[in-house]
Design an enzyme around this catalytic site. Structure first.
Site, PDB file in Angstrom:
ATOM      1  N   LYS A   1      -8.334   1.297   4.155  1.00  0.00           N
ATOM      2  CA  LYS A   1      -7.645   0.469   3.458  1.00  0.00           C
ATOM      3  C   LYS A   1      -6.169   0.448   4.503  1.00  0.00           C
ATOM      4  CE  LYS A   1      -7.611   2.007  -1.281  1.00  0.00           C
ATOM      5  NZ  LYS A   1      -6.151   1.264  -2.716  1.00  0.00           N
TER       6      LYS A   1
ATOM      7  N   GLU B   1      -2.119   1.228  -6.495  1.00  0.00           N
ATOM      8  CA  GLU B   1      -1.533   0.035  -5.684  1.00  0.00           C
ATOM      9  C   GLU B   1      -0.219  -1.062  -6.234  1.00  0.00           C
ATOM     10  OE1 GLU B   1      -2.648  -3.902  -2.459  1.00  0.00           O
ATOM     11  OE2 GLU B   1      -3.441  -4.154  -4.358  1.00  0.00           O
TER      12      GLU B   1
ATOM     13  N   LYS C   1       0.714  -1.278  -0.059  1.00  0.00           N
ATOM     14  CA  LYS C   1      -0.028  -0.485   0.162  1.00  0.00           C
ATOM     15  C   LYS C   1       0.856   1.516   0.269  1.00  0.00           C
ATOM     16  CE  LYS C   1      -4.262  -2.476   0.314  1.00  0.00           C
ATOM     17  NZ  LYS C   1      -3.233  -3.423  -0.359  1.00  0.00           N
TER      18      LYS C   1
ATOM     19  N   ARG D   1     -10.766  -5.441 -13.785  1.00  0.00           N
ATOM     20  CA  ARG D   1     -11.311  -5.934 -12.864  1.00  0.00           C
ATOM     21  C   ARG D   1     -12.706  -5.195 -12.013  1.00  0.00           C
ATOM     22  NH1 ARG D   1      -6.699  -6.904  -9.063  1.00  0.00           N
ATOM     23  NH2 ARG D   1      -6.282  -4.592  -9.479  1.00  0.00           N
TER      24      ARG D   1
ATOM     25  N   ASP E   1      -2.349  -1.439  -9.597  1.00  0.00           N
ATOM     26  CA  ASP E   1      -3.304  -1.388  -9.862  1.00  0.00           C
ATOM     27  C   ASP E   1      -4.069   0.089 -10.135  1.00  0.00           C
ATOM     28  OD1 ASP E   1      -3.673  -4.138  -9.179  1.00  0.00           O
ATOM     29  OD2 ASP E   1      -4.946  -3.061  -6.352  1.00  0.00           O
TER      30      ASP E   1
ATOM     31  N   ARG F   1      -5.548  -4.473 -13.174  1.00  0.00           N
ATOM     32  CA  ARG F   1      -4.289  -4.593 -13.172  1.00  0.00           C
ATOM     33  C   ARG F   1      -3.327  -4.255 -14.325  1.00  0.00           C
ATOM     34  NH1 ARG F   1      -2.127  -8.312  -9.560  1.00  0.00           N
ATOM     35  NH2 ARG F   1      -3.265  -6.328  -8.126  1.00  0.00           N
TER      36      ARG F   1
ATOM     37  N   ASN G   1       1.637  -4.077  -6.305  1.00  0.00           N
ATOM     38  CA  ASN G   1       1.584  -5.254  -6.027  1.00  0.00           C
ATOM     39  C   ASN G   1       2.648  -6.501  -5.599  1.00  0.00           C
ATOM     40  OD1 ASN G   1      -1.389  -6.108  -4.342  1.00  0.00           O
ATOM     41  ND2 ASN G   1      -1.497  -4.933  -5.966  1.00  0.00           N
TER      42      ASN G   1
ATOM     43  N   ARG H   1     -15.756  -3.277  -4.585  1.00  0.00           N
ATOM     44  CA  ARG H   1     -14.473  -3.769  -4.768  1.00  0.00           C
ATOM     45  C   ARG H   1     -14.603  -4.790  -5.541  1.00  0.00           C
ATOM     46  NH1 ARG H   1     -13.708  -6.544   1.280  1.00  0.00           N
ATOM     47  NH2 ARG H   1     -15.959  -7.237   0.033  1.00  0.00           N
TER      48      ARG H   1
HETATM   49  N1  LIG Z   1      -9.560   4.864  -3.771  1.00  0.00           N
HETATM   50  C1  LIG Z   1     -10.225   4.153  -4.158  1.00  0.00           C
HETATM   51  N2  LIG Z   1     -12.048   4.610  -4.360  1.00  0.00           N
HETATM   52  C2  LIG Z   1     -13.120   3.759  -4.867  1.00  0.00           C
HETATM   53  N3  LIG Z   1     -12.693   2.158  -4.891  1.00  0.00           N
HETATM   54  C3  LIG Z   1     -11.813   2.210  -4.833  1.00  0.00           C
HETATM   55  C4  LIG Z   1     -10.028   2.783  -4.144  1.00  0.00           C
HETATM   56  N4  LIG Z   1      -8.959   2.117  -3.969  1.00  0.00           N
HETATM   57  C5  LIG Z   1      -9.344   0.844  -3.893  1.00  0.00           C
HETATM   58  N5  LIG Z   1     -10.653   0.771  -4.056  1.00  0.00           N
HETATM   59  C6  LIG Z   1     -11.348  -0.370  -4.766  1.00  0.00           C
HETATM   60  O1  LIG Z   1     -11.091  -1.729  -3.218  1.00  0.00           O
HETATM   61  C7  LIG Z   1     -10.221  -2.049  -4.450  1.00  0.00           C
HETATM   62  C8  LIG Z   1      -9.115  -3.041  -3.273  1.00  0.00           C
HETATM   63  O2  LIG Z   1      -8.337  -2.283  -3.111  1.00  0.00           O
HETATM   64  P1  LIG Z   1      -6.823  -2.021  -2.904  1.00  0.00           P
HETATM   65  O3  LIG Z   1      -5.619  -1.377  -2.533  1.00  0.00           O
HETATM   66  O4  LIG Z   1      -6.037  -3.249  -4.880  1.00  0.00           O
HETATM   67  O5  LIG Z   1      -6.523  -3.157  -1.719  1.00  0.00           O
HETATM   68  P2  LIG Z   1      -6.435  -5.014  -1.840  1.00  0.00           P
HETATM   69  O6  LIG Z   1      -6.553  -5.189  -3.680  1.00  0.00           O
HETATM   70  O7  LIG Z   1      -4.745  -5.315  -1.463  1.00  0.00           O
HETATM   71  O8  LIG Z   1      -6.978  -5.501  -1.421  1.00  0.00           O
HETATM   72  C9  LIG Z   1      -9.636  -1.728  -5.084  1.00  0.00           C
HETATM   73  O9  LIG Z   1     -10.577  -3.366  -6.340  1.00  0.00           O
HETATM   74  C10 LIG Z   1     -10.961  -1.476  -5.806  1.00  0.00           C
HETATM   75  O10 LIG Z   1     -12.040  -1.461  -6.335  1.00  0.00           O
HETATM   76 MG   LIG Z   2      -5.510  -4.489  -5.435  1.00  0.00          MG
END
Ligand SMILES: Nc1ncnc2c1ncn2[C@@H]1O[C@H](COP(=O)(O)OP(=O)(O)O)[C@@H](O)[C@H]1O
Ligand SMILES: [Mg+2]
Length: 327
Positions: free
Chosen positions: A168, A288, A133, A232, A280, A218, A290, A240
């Site tokens: 997060k 993000e 993150k 995705r 991401d 991704r 990864n 999410r």
């Molecule tokens: N700033 C944001 N605004 C809206 N949705 C978000 C945002 N950041 C993440 N998300 C949603 O949350 C999901 C997970 O976030 P992410 O930061 O990629 O963490 P991880 O995949 O490690 O759980 C993303 O796939 C997206 O759908």
């Molecule tokens: Mg992610």
């Protein structure tokens, strides 16, 4: 050549989805020997890293009606051998998060693999340097407004300013612990308390990007270069997009903006030995980076009729020092 993969228990992997299996299959297809081990089977003796390794033979998945189909018995394992990791040409460290203390210890063990003999990817130093993150925070121009804090006051001020935000946990993956929050939420304080473990552990709070409903892209980077992408898209009432929570995958282009983001990130990735990474991107913003066990290859291969795994393995085999590596 000989490739070792440090993975979670193989019986828990999903051959039609997991990138580790795609990479192992690619190495085998290209004529290399594939060995597997787990993080808790690593050791150091006389200043060298060893592992309990088993050679694996895979029956490759097949594409049937747009889905990868694996045989029930998709792998066969040899007996265990205690081998010096420097007998391998490359070692893929692909254990899933959490990045906990045993995980970090595994990276310290991997420091005892001589990089002149054996490529470890991602590099153990890089895995320690890059919180998935927080690594993105250094690319200020391409990320959404973001803070990291455990202070309820600071978090409230930020959420009031940006209007809607996403919380997060710093060690999460696959959508775990991701929460939507807005100033009027009746659970506001409680959500912060739960997420920060009663104000004792920092979390990321990020401006909510409405474009997330169009998808979370991704992008796979190989030595800093984008080589493939997949979108995705959240389904149902879920916000999410993660595949782990039912996100629908769809083909995605690598746009000019994506290339710009990658060009911003690439020098740091190269500096930190983060050779195989999945970033991401939501609505043109990096959210993000990864580095531990990025996934997406199976989906990109299927949607774009490519073989990204083979591209990755070929890149490794063409590195100059690889030819003089293990005998
Ligand atoms: N700033 C944001 N605004 C809206 N949705 C978000 C945002 N950041 C993440 N998300 C949603 O949350 C999901 C997970 O976030 P992410 O930061 O990629 O963490 P991880 O995949 O490690 O759980 C993303 O796939 C997206 O759908
Ligand atoms: Mg992610």
């Amino acid at each position: 050549m000989r490739f070792a993969f440090i993975i979670d228990p193989i019986q828990k992997l999903d051959p039609g989805h997991d990138t580790s299996v795609a990479l192992m299959e690619a190495a085998q297809t290209l004529g290399h020997d594939v060995w597997i081990t787990e993080a808790d089977q690593l050791s150091v003796a006389s200043g060298k890293a060893y592992a309990e390794l088993r050679q694996v033979e895979l029956t490759p998945v097949k594409l049937v009606d747009g889905r990868w189909v694996a045989e029930l018995a998709w792998y066969q394992l040899s007996d265990r051998h205690l081998l010096c990791l420097e007998e391998m040409d490359a070692v893929f460290m692909r254990t899933d998060p959490p990045v906990n203390v045993p995980y970090l210890y595994a990276t310290y063990i991997l420091d005892y693999v001589d990089p002149a003999r054996t490529l470890v990817l991602n590099s153990p130093q890089g895995l320690r340097a890059a919180n998935e993150k927080m690594y993105a925070l250094q690319f200020k121009d391409v990320i959404p407004e973001t803070i990291v804090s455990q202070d309820k006051k600071v978090i409230r001020q930020f959420v009031e300013r940006v209007g809607a935000a996403v919380i997060k946990p710093l060690g999460g993956k696959g959508g775990e612990g991701i929460l939507f929050i807005e100033p009027g939420d009746r659970n506001f304080n409680s959500l912060i308390e739960i997420s920060t473990l009663q104000n004792k552990s920092p979390i990321m709070v990020q401006e909510f990007l409405p474009a997330a409903k169009e998808g979370d892209k991704r992008i796979i980077l190989l030595n800093g270069e984008p080589v493939g992408a997949v979108n995705r898209i959240p389904t149902g009432s879920e916000f999410r997009g993660n595949m782990a929570v039912g996100g629908r995958v769809a083909a995605a282009e690598i746009t000019e903006r994506d290339r710009y983001i990658c060009s911003q990130v690439a020098p740091a990735l190269k500096r930190d030995g983060l050779f195989f990474v999945g970033i991401d991107v939501i609505g043109g913003y990096l959210t993000e980076v990864n580095v531990t066990s990025p996934t997406g290859i199976r989906e990109i291969d299927r949607l774009n009729t490519v073989r990204l795994g083979e591209q990755v393995i070929q890149w490794v085999t063409q590195l100059p020092h690889q030819s003089s590596a293990a005998s």
